[in-house]
Motif scaffolding. Sequence first.
Motif, PDB file in Angstrom:
ATOM      1  N   PRO A 181     -23.798   9.687  23.236  1.00  0.00           N
ATOM      2  CA  PRO A 181     -22.357   9.626  23.499  1.00  0.00           C
ATOM      3  C   PRO A 181     -22.004   8.216  23.970  1.00  0.00           C
ATOM      4  O   PRO A 181     -22.674   7.647  24.824  1.00  0.00           O
ATOM      5  CB  PRO A 181     -22.145  10.638  24.625  1.00  0.00           C
ATOM      6  N   VAL A 182     -20.957   7.665  23.410  1.00  0.00           N
ATOM      7  CA  VAL A 182     -20.550   6.308  23.760  1.00  0.00           C
ATOM      8  C   VAL A 182     -19.056   6.301  24.039  1.00  0.00           C
ATOM      9  O   VAL A 182     -18.260   6.694  23.181  1.00  0.00           O
ATOM     10  CB  VAL A 182     -20.864   5.317  22.613  1.00  0.00           C
ATOM     11  N   ALA A 183     -18.691   5.880  25.235  1.00  0.00           N
ATOM     12  CA  ALA A 183     -17.283   5.700  25.569  1.00  0.00           C
ATOM     13  C   ALA A 183     -16.922   4.259  25.246  1.00  0.00           C
ATOM     14  O   ALA A 183     -17.692   3.340  25.526  1.00  0.00           O
ATOM     15  CB  ALA A 183     -17.050   5.982  27.052  1.00  0.00           C
ATOM     16  N   VAL A 184     -15.763   4.053  24.646  1.00  0.00           N
ATOM     17  CA  VAL A 184     -15.338   2.722  24.235  1.00  0.00           C
ATOM     18  C   VAL A 184     -13.977   2.423  24.842  1.00  0.00           C
ATOM     19  O   VAL A 184     -13.063   3.242  24.776  1.00  0.00           O
ATOM     20  CB  VAL A 184     -15.247   2.615  22.695  1.00  0.00           C
ATOM     21  N   GLY A 234      -6.421  -9.752  27.290  1.00  0.00           N
ATOM     22  CA  GLY A 234      -6.740 -10.849  28.197  1.00  0.00           C
ATOM     23  C   GLY A 234      -6.254 -10.660  29.614  1.00  0.00           C
ATOM     24  O   GLY A 234      -6.811 -11.234  30.551  1.00  0.00           O
ATOM     25  N   GLY A 235      -5.227  -9.847  29.822  1.00  0.00           N
ATOM     26  CA  GLY A 235      -4.716  -9.568  31.159  1.00  0.00           C
ATOM     27  C   GLY A 235      -5.334  -8.335  31.785  1.00  0.00           C
ATOM     28  O   GLY A 235      -4.953  -7.937  32.879  1.00  0.00           O
ATOM     29  N   GLY A 236      -6.288  -7.730  31.100  1.00  0.00           N
ATOM     30  CA  GLY A 236      -6.961  -6.554  31.641  1.00  0.00           C
ATOM     31  C   GLY A 236      -6.314  -5.239  31.264  1.00  0.00           C
ATOM     32  O   GLY A 236      -6.765  -4.180  31.689  1.00  0.00           O
ATOM     33  N   GLU A 237      -5.242  -5.277  30.453  1.00  0.00           N
ATOM     34  CA  GLU A 237      -4.569  -4.041  30.070  1.00  0.00           C
ATOM     35  C   GLU A 237      -5.417  -3.252  29.078  1.00  0.00           C
ATOM     36  O   GLU A 237      -5.923  -3.795  28.114  1.00  0.00           O
ATOM     37  CB  GLU A 237      -3.216  -4.359  29.437  1.00  0.00           C
ATOM     38  N   LEU A 238      -5.549  -1.967  29.353  1.00  0.00           N
ATOM     39  CA  LEU A 238      -6.312  -1.076  28.476  1.00  0.00           C
ATOM     40  C   LEU A 238      -5.530  -0.849  27.195  1.00  0.00           C
ATOM     41  O   LEU A 238      -4.407  -0.341  27.217  1.00  0.00           O
ATOM     42  CB  LEU A 238      -6.584   0.252  29.183  1.00  0.00           C
ATOM     43  N   LEU A 239      -6.101  -1.233  26.064  1.00  0.00           N
ATOM     44  CA  LEU A 239      -5.453  -1.104  24.770  1.00  0.00           C
ATOM     45  C   LEU A 239      -5.961   0.087  23.980  1.00  0.00           C
ATOM     46  O   LEU A 239      -5.269   0.630  23.123  1.00  0.00           O
ATOM     47  CB  LEU A 239      -5.654  -2.377  23.942  1.00  0.00           C
TER      48      LEU A 239
END
Length: 156
Positions: free
Chosen positions: A136-139, A144-149
């Motif tokens: 299992p791999v969480a991605v 650049g500002g740390g926002e989760l995309l």
Amino acid sequence: MSEERSVELTLQQVDGYEFRIRFDGTALPELTTDEAAPLGHDAGPNPAQLVLAAVANCLSASLLFALRKFRNAPGRLSAKAHAHIARNEHGRWRIGRMEIDIALPDAAASLRDLDRVLVQFEDFCIVTQSVRAGIPVAVRVRDGGGELLHSTTAGA
């Protein structure tokens, strides 16, 4: 009782498909990886080669461990590994299967409890058993500002 360890690394793009890997918390030298031409420039092993190397290395080390567990002192082991890479039903390249051939330098008759060694050594191999079971791999992808995309959960 649950016991857990972790392994961490930092990967940084150098240029194109070439990356530098630093093994965090260790004194190990950095490793350069790259894709084969025409995408990359063959500046280092590619990810499929690293997976194959990890499986072959882990199996060889596990066999050595099992041999020594039964008070054997084998000579130097060697292995030849082959990954069959093919397109899946969606046209994506995948490692379809691996073949690992490990060579013992010693005659079988000279090794203690070889039957017991051979029955259990694969079970000692962290990498092979993990790959066989699926990992299992969480991605997560951040800007650049740390926002989760982007985020997928393990197993998705």
